[in-house]
Design a protein around this motif. Structure first.
Motif, mmCIF file in Angstrom:
data_model
loop_
_atom_site.group_PDB
_atom_site.id
_atom_site.type_symbol
_atom_site.label_atom_id
_atom_site.label_comp_id
_atom_site.label_asym_id
_atom_site.label_seq_id
_atom_site.Cartn_x
_atom_site.Cartn_y
_atom_site.Cartn_z
ATOM 1 N N LYS A 286 34.851 -39.764 -35.005
ATOM 2 C CA LYS A 286 33.609 -40.231 -35.615
ATOM 3 C C LYS A 286 32.771 -39.090 -36.157
ATOM 4 O O LYS A 286 32.220 -39.187 -37.265
ATOM 5 C CB LYS A 286 32.803 -41.027 -34.579
ATOM 6 C CG LYS A 286 31.542 -41.679 -35.165
ATOM 7 C CD LYS A 286 31.903 -42.665 -36.285
ATOM 8 C CE LYS A 286 30.687 -43.291 -36.917
ATOM 9 N NZ LYS A 286 31.027 -44.217 -38.002
ATOM 10 N N ILE A 287 32.668 -37.989 -35.418
ATOM 11 C CA ILE A 287 31.784 -36.907 -35.855
ATOM 12 C C ILE A 287 32.330 -36.245 -37.116
ATOM 13 O O ILE A 287 31.578 -35.849 -38.008
ATOM 14 C CB ILE A 287 31.579 -35.873 -34.719
ATOM 15 C CG1 ILE A 287 30.347 -35.009 -35.033
ATOM 16 C CG2 ILE A 287 32.794 -34.993 -34.530
ATOM 17 C CD1 ILE A 287 29.922 -34.143 -33.864
ATOM 18 N N GLN A 288 33.677 -36.169 -37.245
ATOM 19 C CA GLN A 288 34.256 -35.600 -38.467
ATOM 20 C C GLN A 288 34.173 -36.592 -39.623
ATOM 21 O O GLN A 288 34.015 -36.203 -40.785
ATOM 22 C CB GLN A 288 35.710 -35.173 -38.223
ATOM 23 C CG GLN A 288 35.815 -34.003 -37.260
ATOM 24 C CD GLN A 288 37.200 -33.415 -37.193
ATOM 25 O OE1 GLN A 288 37.459 -32.341 -37.682
ATOM 26 N NE2 GLN A 288 38.122 -34.128 -36.565
ATOM 27 N N GLU A 289 34.262 -37.885 -39.303
ATOM 28 C CA GLU A 289 34.125 -38.899 -40.341
ATOM 29 C C GLU A 289 32.736 -38.840 -40.975
ATOM 30 O O GLU A 289 32.586 -38.895 -42.199
ATOM 31 C CB GLU A 289 34.365 -40.283 -39.749
ATOM 32 C CG GLU A 289 34.252 -41.402 -40.777
ATOM 33 C CD GLU A 289 34.317 -42.779 -40.160
ATOM 34 O OE1 GLU A 289 34.900 -43.681 -40.759
ATOM 35 O OE2 GLU A 289 33.754 -42.949 -39.056
ATOM 36 N N VAL A 290 31.700 -38.678 -40.146
ATOM 37 C CA VAL A 290 30.327 -38.611 -40.669
ATOM 38 C C VAL A 290 30.146 -37.361 -41.524
ATOM 39 O O VAL A 290 29.515 -37.408 -42.586
ATOM 40 C CB VAL A 290 29.312 -38.636 -39.510
ATOM 41 C CG1 VAL A 290 27.895 -38.414 -40.033
ATOM 42 C CG2 VAL A 290 29.390 -39.964 -38.768
ATOM 43 N N GLN A 291 30.734 -36.232 -41.062
ATOM 44 C CA GLN A 291 30.618 -34.996 -41.845
ATOM 45 C C GLN A 291 31.240 -35.171 -43.227
ATOM 46 O O GLN A 291 30.735 -34.633 -44.223
ATOM 47 C CB GLN A 291 31.316 -33.833 -41.116
ATOM 48 C CG GLN A 291 30.745 -33.512 -39.747
ATOM 49 C CD GLN A 291 29.412 -32.790 -39.804
ATOM 50 O OE1 GLN A 291 28.741 -32.817 -40.827
ATOM 51 N NE2 GLN A 291 29.009 -32.175 -38.712
ATOM 52 N N GLU A 292 32.330 -35.917 -43.304
ATOM 53 C CA GLU A 292 32.991 -36.128 -44.587
ATOM 54 C C GLU A 292 32.246 -37.161 -45.445
ATOM 55 O O GLU A 292 32.101 -36.993 -46.653
ATOM 56 C CB GLU A 292 34.433 -36.597 -44.360
ATOM 57 C CG GLU A 292 35.377 -35.491 -43.901
ATOM 58 C CD GLU A 292 35.633 -34.475 -44.989
ATOM 59 O OE1 GLU A 292 36.290 -34.811 -45.980
ATOM 60 O OE2 GLU A 292 35.141 -33.338 -44.862
ATOM 61 N N LYS A 293 31.763 -38.235 -44.814
ATOM 62 C CA LYS A 293 31.119 -39.310 -45.578
ATOM 63 C C LYS A 293 29.784 -38.878 -46.178
ATOM 64 O O LYS A 293 29.345 -39.425 -47.182
ATOM 65 C CB LYS A 293 30.914 -40.537 -44.690
ATOM 66 C CG LYS A 293 32.204 -41.238 -44.299
ATOM 67 C CD LYS A 293 31.958 -42.467 -43.464
ATOM 68 C CE LYS A 293 31.493 -43.637 -44.288
ATOM 69 N NZ LYS A 293 31.432 -44.881 -43.507
ATOM 70 N N LYS A 294 29.152 -37.884 -45.569
ATOM 71 C CA LYS A 294 27.840 -37.489 -46.095
ATOM 72 C C LYS A 294 27.956 -36.896 -47.489
ATOM 73 O O LYS A 294 26.984 -36.879 -48.240
ATOM 74 C CB LYS A 294 27.167 -36.485 -45.156
ATOM 75 C CG LYS A 294 27.770 -35.086 -45.166
ATOM 76 C CD LYS A 294 27.019 -34.154 -44.237
ATOM 77 C CE LYS A 294 27.590 -32.747 -44.292
ATOM 78 N NZ LYS A 294 26.914 -31.826 -43.363
ATOM 79 N N LYS A 295 29.157 -36.429 -47.846
ATOM 80 C CA LYS A 295 29.324 -35.808 -49.151
ATOM 81 C C LYS A 295 29.111 -36.791 -50.286
ATOM 82 O O LYS A 295 28.720 -36.392 -51.379
ATOM 83 C CB LYS A 295 30.717 -35.159 -49.259
ATOM 84 C CG LYS A 295 30.883 -33.928 -48.405
ATOM 85 C CD LYS A 295 32.209 -33.244 -48.640
ATOM 86 C CE LYS A 295 33.370 -34.048 -48.124
ATOM 87 N NZ LYS A 295 34.637 -33.323 -48.183
ATOM 88 N N PHE A 296 29.388 -38.074 -50.053
ATOM 89 C CA PHE A 296 29.144 -39.023 -51.136
ATOM 90 C C PHE A 296 28.075 -40.059 -50.787
ATOM 91 O O PHE A 296 27.262 -40.422 -51.624
ATOM 92 C CB PHE A 296 30.446 -39.721 -51.561
ATOM 93 C CG PHE A 296 31.262 -40.287 -50.431
ATOM 94 C CD1 PHE A 296 32.281 -39.554 -49.867
ATOM 95 C CD2 PHE A 296 31.010 -41.569 -49.958
ATOM 96 C CE1 PHE A 296 33.038 -40.078 -48.836
ATOM 97 C CE2 PHE A 296 31.774 -42.100 -48.941
ATOM 98 C CZ PHE A 296 32.793 -41.336 -48.374
#
Length: 632
Positions: free
Chosen positions: A184-194
């Motif tokens: 989850k924490i890596q997913e949020v880091q990636e999703k914030k880019k868009f």
């Protein structure tokens, strides 16, 4: 260099180094959460405080100027660079509009505030809840583990078995919480880019609509907006494809034997208990670093060179899972306690310097049947669409049967477009080694990570000529077809970028399945884009240099990719092979097989499902994960 990658296998080890890398993500997430709160506050000021409009816009603009994205990995794609740079572009536009002293739009709350608040509450909030669960389960597990390991081996077997079952249950709860939190924490880091940038993009577009002088600014902004939307869509597409691969990896890691040695840079890594001394974490078979029981290193520089390692018999000590070691730097014997019997066996193997798995033989699966299959199906088909699995499987079995003619025709009345194109992707994905090879995988990635776009093209071109002759020709055949497909993008939606997303993970694969490797899928897509975009120019250069002798000599470098040699490939070696399971697996669907570690499979061949093989075990035929088996 950006945030460190969090591997799922590290969740089981739970080393101090893993905790430190996890802390970096938590700090970045808190920083992002704080920034979102500030941004929302600034937006409200901009909407409600019209008298203070100038001051509010200036602060808002300054916040955008100062914020910097931190992406996972050691490099960023052009899309990610442009997305990170977009805040500075937005800030400049806000300053320009401030000079015009216009009023803010009335619907700014819907297009800006609400999406950011939703992202902060739903995404970042979910990550924080995951941390609470992770911390709770970690504290509970380690407390129970310490009590468990202090049980006397003289207790009744039934009591020991009950205690083992209970600690296994608590360990699994901790592992599940750790895996979910890391994901989850890596997913949020990636999703914030868009998801972070898109509301701001909509907010800026609204400003142009409601400002009297905004038309000219909007007109000037249009090309950048289109490019940014393209960057965002590319990033979203890359995220979706990467997320699927990461989820598959997480599920495979979750279902694997937890005492299986995880991949990593060390021969063996984990926690051991020293009798009547602090716990230790052994980093390799040659060095030991001391740690306290709360996970804090007691002496980071203290290392030992191993002299011998001997298993302790149960009747010689009041604790289970023990073994003795001798080191050069100390006199006497050091008694260590592993976490379980299987864990002790892995430590003994590591310290004895044994490698239980020998390298696999290097097979080549390209032949004339494969070439004929690819050439014929690319003659008249221009859509990249999915076919029905059963039909695709029948096609593959028919074409690559040992009894099939190598030049057999693909009758369009029998095989529809969807089936044939799905067969192409299945064929390429199921190769034992990707078309662009494991050997050159990191070199291709390094080439497209360069900031110089001309260098990328030349470097990719040079690497193409390092491919085996057969691989180069198959690549030429495929890229030529993909170029034709892209020319019909207005009808089939298959732009060069979309084709890169589809064929990047198909033509290139990392030999190691890790989260770090999955994060590089976006760069694999760029390699395919470069090949497609420069194919025609490469062909022109080839036509103009046909008099140059290049066979069996060093290729001359041109500014575009040139293809010279022809490749062939087939699945005949794969069909009807035997294999052995290196992990256990529990089937989730009726068409999948359940099997223990060490199970022997017969009649193994590629399935239409990417990442799966068709196999027979104990008289039942079904699907098994490709990375769970090794061939004899």
């Amino acid at each position: 260099m950006g945030l460190p990658t969090l591997e799922f296998s590290d969740s089981f080890v739970d080393s101090p180094d893993f905790r430190e890398r996890l802390k970096c993500h938590e700090i970045e997430l808190d920083r992002t959460n704080t920034f979102i709160k500030e941004l929302i506050t600034d937006g409200h000021q901009l909407i409600c405080a019209l008298k203070n409009l100038s001051a509010a816009v200036q602060k808002f603009s300054q916040s955008l100027q100062e914020f910097q994205f931190e992406c996972i990995g050691d490099a960023e794609t052009d899309d990610e660079v442009n997305i990170a740079q977009s805040f500075k572009e937005f800030s400049q536009l806000l300053n320009t509009m401030e000079e015009e002293r216009r009023r803010l739009i009335q619907n700014a709350d819907d297009v800006l505030i609400t999406p950011l608040e939703r992202f902060r509450k739903e995404q970042i909030g979910a990550a924080k809840e995951g941390k609470k669960k992770f911390d709770k389960e970690a504290e509970k597990y380690y407390s129970s583990l310490e009590k468990h390991l202090n049980l006397s081996s003289r207790k009744k077997e039934s009591a020991l078995q009950e205690a083992d079952a209970q600690i296994d249950k608590e360990r699994q709860l901790f592992y599940d919480a750790s895996l979910e939190y890391v994901f989850k924490i890596q997913e949020v880091q990636e999703k914030k880019k868009f998801e972070f940038v898109e509301p701001l993009l909509a907010f800026l577009q609204g400003l142009f609509t409601f400002y009297h002088e905004g038309y000219e600014l909007a007109h000037e902004f249009e090309p950048y907006k289109q490019q940014l939307q393209y960057n965002l869509q590319n990033t979203r597409n890359n995220f979706l494809s990467t997320k699927q691969e990461v989820e598959k990896l997480m599920n495979r890691v979750r279902s694997a034997d937890q005492d299986q040695k995880p991949p990593g840079q060390w021969t063996m890594e984990g926690y051991l208990y020293v009798q009547e001394k602090p716990a230790v974490c052994i980093r390799s078979s040659l060095s030991v670093s001391l740690f306290s029981q709360n996970g804090v290193m007691s002496n980071p520089t203290e290392k030992f060179r191993l002299k011998s390692c001997i298993r302790r018999k149960t009747d010689s000590i009041d604790k289970r899972f023990c073994f003795d070691i001798e080191v050069v730097e100390r006199h006497g014997i050091i008694t260590l306690q592993a976490l379980s019997e299987s864990n002790r066996r892995l430590w003994l193997e590591a310290m004895d310097g044994k490698e239980p798995v020998s390298p696999e033989a290097n097979f080549s699966y390209l032949n004339e049947a494969g070439f004929n299959f690819v050439r014929k199906l690319l003659i008249s088909f221009f859509l990249i669409v999915g076919g029905i699995n059963s039909k695709v499987q029948k096609l593959m079995t028919t074409v690559f049967s040992p009894k099939a003619a190598s030049d057999m025709d693909l009758d369009s009345d029998t095989w529809d477009n969807k089936t044939i194109t799905s067969g192409l992707k299945n064929y390429l994905r199921c190769l034992s080694e990707p078309l662009m090879t494991y050997k050159l995988h990191s070199d291709f990635l390094l080439a497209v990570k360069s900031d110089d776009q001309n260098y990328r093209v030349c470097a990719v071109h040079a690497l193409v000529h390092k491919l085996p002759d057969k691989n180069k020709e198959m690549l030429e055949i495929l890229i030529k077809h993909l170029l034709n497909v892209s020319t019909h993008s207005e009808n089939n939606m298959m732009t060069v970028s979309n084709l890169g997303v589809i064929f990047g993970p198909t033509l290139m694969r990392s030999q190691e399945e890790t989260v770090a490797a999955m994060m590089n899928i976006k760069f694999q897509n760029i390699v395919v884009e470069i090949l497609i975009e420069n194919f025609e120019k490469a062909s022109e250069s080839k036509d103009n240099t046909q008099h140059t002798p290049v066979r069996n000599n060093a290729f001359i470098l041109y500014p575009y990719c040139i293809f010279y040699e022809h490749i062939r490939k087939s699945f005949l070696i794969l069909i009807h092979r035997d294999a052995k399971a290196i992990y256990s697996c529990e089937a989730e669907h009726s068409h999948e097989l359940s099997f223990p570690k060490g199970a022997h499979f017969s009649n193994v061949y590629p399935s239409v499902e990417p990442g799966w093989l068709q196999a027979t075990f104990e008289g039942k035929t079904g699907l098994v994960p490709e990375n769970y088996v090794v061939f004899f």
